[in-house]
Design a protein around this motif. Structure first.
Motif, PDB file in Angstrom:
ATOM      1  N   ALA A 168     -82.807 -14.015 -39.937  1.00 33.82           N
ATOM      2  CA  ALA A 168     -83.613 -12.868 -39.517  1.00 33.82           C
ATOM      3  C   ALA A 168     -83.743 -11.868 -40.656  1.00 33.82           C
ATOM      4  O   ALA A 168     -82.747 -11.339 -41.153  1.00 33.82           O
ATOM      5  CB  ALA A 168     -82.983 -12.205 -38.305  1.00 33.82           C
ATOM      6  N   ARG A 169     -84.991 -11.617 -41.054  1.00 34.50           N
ATOM      7  CA  ARG A 169     -85.271 -10.616 -42.087  1.00 34.50           C
ATOM      8  C   ARG A 169     -86.053  -9.474 -41.457  1.00 34.50           C
ATOM      9  O   ARG A 169     -87.175  -9.651 -40.995  1.00 34.50           O
ATOM     10  CB  ARG A 169     -86.063 -11.222 -43.237  1.00 34.50           C
ATOM     11  N   ASN A 170     -85.449  -8.302 -41.426  1.00 36.93           N
ATOM     12  CA  ASN A 170     -86.083  -7.110 -40.875  1.00 36.93           C
ATOM     13  C   ASN A 170     -86.708  -6.334 -42.024  1.00 36.93           C
ATOM     14  O   ASN A 170     -86.028  -6.005 -42.995  1.00 36.93           O
ATOM     15  CB  ASN A 170     -85.040  -6.261 -40.141  1.00 36.93           C
ATOM     16  N   PHE A 171     -88.003  -6.050 -41.963  1.00 36.36           N
ATOM     17  CA  PHE A 171     -88.681  -5.419 -43.083  1.00 36.36           C
ATOM     18  C   PHE A 171     -89.765  -4.463 -42.580  1.00 36.36           C
ATOM     19  O   PHE A 171     -90.163  -4.478 -41.404  1.00 36.36           O
ATOM     20  CB  PHE A 171     -89.295  -6.479 -44.002  1.00 36.36           C
ATOM     21  N   THR A 172     -90.243  -3.625 -43.475  1.00 34.53           N
ATOM     22  CA  THR A 172     -91.318  -2.684 -43.172  1.00 34.53           C
ATOM     23  C   THR A 172     -92.634  -3.242 -43.694  1.00 34.53           C
ATOM     24  O   THR A 172     -92.761  -3.525 -44.891  1.00 34.53           O
ATOM     25  CB  THR A 172     -91.049  -1.309 -43.810  1.00 34.53           C
ATOM     26  N   ASP A 173     -93.600  -3.418 -42.811  1.00 36.29           N
ATOM     27  CA  ASP A 173     -94.918  -3.908 -43.196  1.00 36.29           C
ATOM     28  C   ASP A 173     -95.623  -2.830 -44.002  1.00 36.29           C
ATOM     29  O   ASP A 173     -95.877  -1.723 -43.486  1.00 36.29           O
ATOM     30  CB  ASP A 173     -95.724  -4.249 -41.946  1.00 36.29           C
ATOM     31  N   PRO A 174     -95.947  -3.108 -45.265  1.00 34.60           N
ATOM     32  CA  PRO A 174     -96.566  -2.061 -46.106  1.00 34.60           C
ATOM     33  C   PRO A 174     -97.961  -1.654 -45.634  1.00 34.60           C
ATOM     34  O   PRO A 174     -98.408  -0.545 -45.925  1.00 34.60           O
ATOM     35  CB  PRO A 174     -96.609  -2.712 -47.493  1.00 34.60           C
ATOM     36  N   GLU A 175     -98.663  -2.517 -44.897  1.00 32.16           N
ATOM     37  CA  GLU A 175    -100.019  -2.192 -44.450  1.00 32.16           C
ATOM     38  C   GLU A 175    -100.024  -1.298 -43.212  1.00 32.16           C
ATOM     39  O   GLU A 175    -100.834  -0.380 -43.098  1.00 32.16           O
ATOM     40  CB  GLU A 175    -100.789  -3.484 -44.175  1.00 32.16           C
ATOM     41  N   THR A 176     -99.101  -1.588 -42.285  1.00 27.14           N
ATOM     42  CA  THR A 176     -99.068  -0.815 -41.031  1.00 27.14           C
ATOM     43  C   THR A 176     -97.924   0.180 -40.979  1.00 27.14           C
ATOM     44  O   THR A 176     -97.862   1.004 -40.057  1.00 27.14           O
ATOM     45  CB  THR A 176     -98.957  -1.777 -39.841  1.00 27.14           C
ATOM     46  N   ASN A 177     -97.011   0.091 -41.940  1.00 30.27           N
ATOM     47  CA  ASN A 177     -95.840   0.958 -41.992  1.00 30.27           C
ATOM     48  C   ASN A 177     -95.010   0.866 -40.705  1.00 30.27           C
ATOM     49  O   ASN A 177     -94.462   1.857 -40.228  1.00 30.27           O
ATOM     50  CB  ASN A 177     -96.246   2.413 -42.256  1.00 30.27           C
ATOM     51  N   THR A 178     -94.917  -0.341 -40.169  1.00 29.69           N
ATOM     52  CA  THR A 178     -94.128  -0.591 -38.963  1.00 29.69           C
ATOM     53  C   THR A 178     -93.028  -1.601 -39.268  1.00 29.69           C
ATOM     54  O   THR A 178     -93.137  -2.396 -40.208  1.00 29.69           O
ATOM     55  CB  THR A 178     -95.015  -1.128 -37.825  1.00 29.69           C
ATOM     56  N   GLN A 179     -91.982  -1.571 -38.431  1.00 31.96           N
ATOM     57  CA  GLN A 179     -90.870  -2.486 -38.596  1.00 31.96           C
ATOM     58  C   GLN A 179     -91.219  -3.846 -37.994  1.00 31.96           C
ATOM     59  O   GLN A 179     -91.711  -3.938 -36.870  1.00 31.96           O
ATOM     60  CB  GLN A 179     -89.620  -1.945 -37.916  1.00 31.96           C
TER      61      GLN A 179
END
Length: 204
Positions: free
Chosen positions: A80-91
């Motif tokens: 599991a990789r939890n990351f911030t989407d750079p386009e939507t700025n959502t987790q």
């Protein structure tokens, strides 16, 4: 004094001759199920396979030194990789299967008692292939320990545990501080279980 030297020389020659008479070499093959994961991460065990060859150098009736070359498929599933989407700025969370293929050079000590075997020794793992984005080390150093049972025919059943010592991936890529469930540790090492069979050939 002279007679003692002669006796020592004769004893040494006798011991060497006796040892040479006991030592024999048996080539063999091994293979089976590989269950592996990577430490300090939220992931599942990855089932795959291993196979290889060995040379059993029987030094005494109970002890043998066994150099091996094995191909082992390792890694972890559903990492599991939890990351911030750079386009939507959502987790967001993505689940990855990490795959690592190694060519393993091992030196196994084998003790046999009435067919039952105790095995242990070090390994040098040379990475042949992987799908990691970032790496710490391409190779690994590991230690093996296991149990087995060999039948008179030369067929044996084995179960081993192999633990790597080197940090194998860059955990910063997979880590996000916003969710502790998916945090990686800073020291991610290979963990591998091997369950399978081996066969040693009688060479005269």
């Amino acid at each position: 004094m002279y007679s003692r030297k002669i006796a020592l020389i004769l004893f040494t020659c006798f011991a060497i001759t006796n040892l040479q008479a006991q030592v024999n070499f048996k080539p063999g093959l091994r293979g089976g199920l590989s269950l592996s994961t990577i430490s300090e991460m939220h992931a599942d065990y990855r089932p795959d396979f291993y196979f290889g060859g060995f040379g059993e150098i029987n030094i005494t009736k109970k002890y043998a030194l066994q150099p091996e070359i094995n191909y082992v498929k390792q890694g972890s599933n559903n990492v599991a990789r939890n990351f911030t989407d750079p386009e939507t700025n959502t987790q967001k969370v993505e689940y990855l299967d990490l795959k690592l293929d190694y060519l393993t050079f091992s030196m196994i000590n084998k003790f046999t008692f009435e067919g039952f075997q105790v095995l242990f020794g070090p390994s040098l793992d040379v990475r042949l292939n992987d799908n990691l984005v970032r790496r710490k080390n391409y190779n690994d150093l590991a230690f093996n320990i296991g149990l087995g049972y060999r039948m008179p025919s030369g067929l044996a059943f084995e179960a081993r545990f192999k633990k790597g010592f080197l940090d194998i991936l860059d955990s910063d890529y997979y880590t996000n501080d916003s969710n502790n469930d998916y945090l990686f540790g800073d020291y991610n090492t290979n963990i591998n279980f091997q369950i399978g069979i081996s066969y040693s050939f009688n060479v005269k």
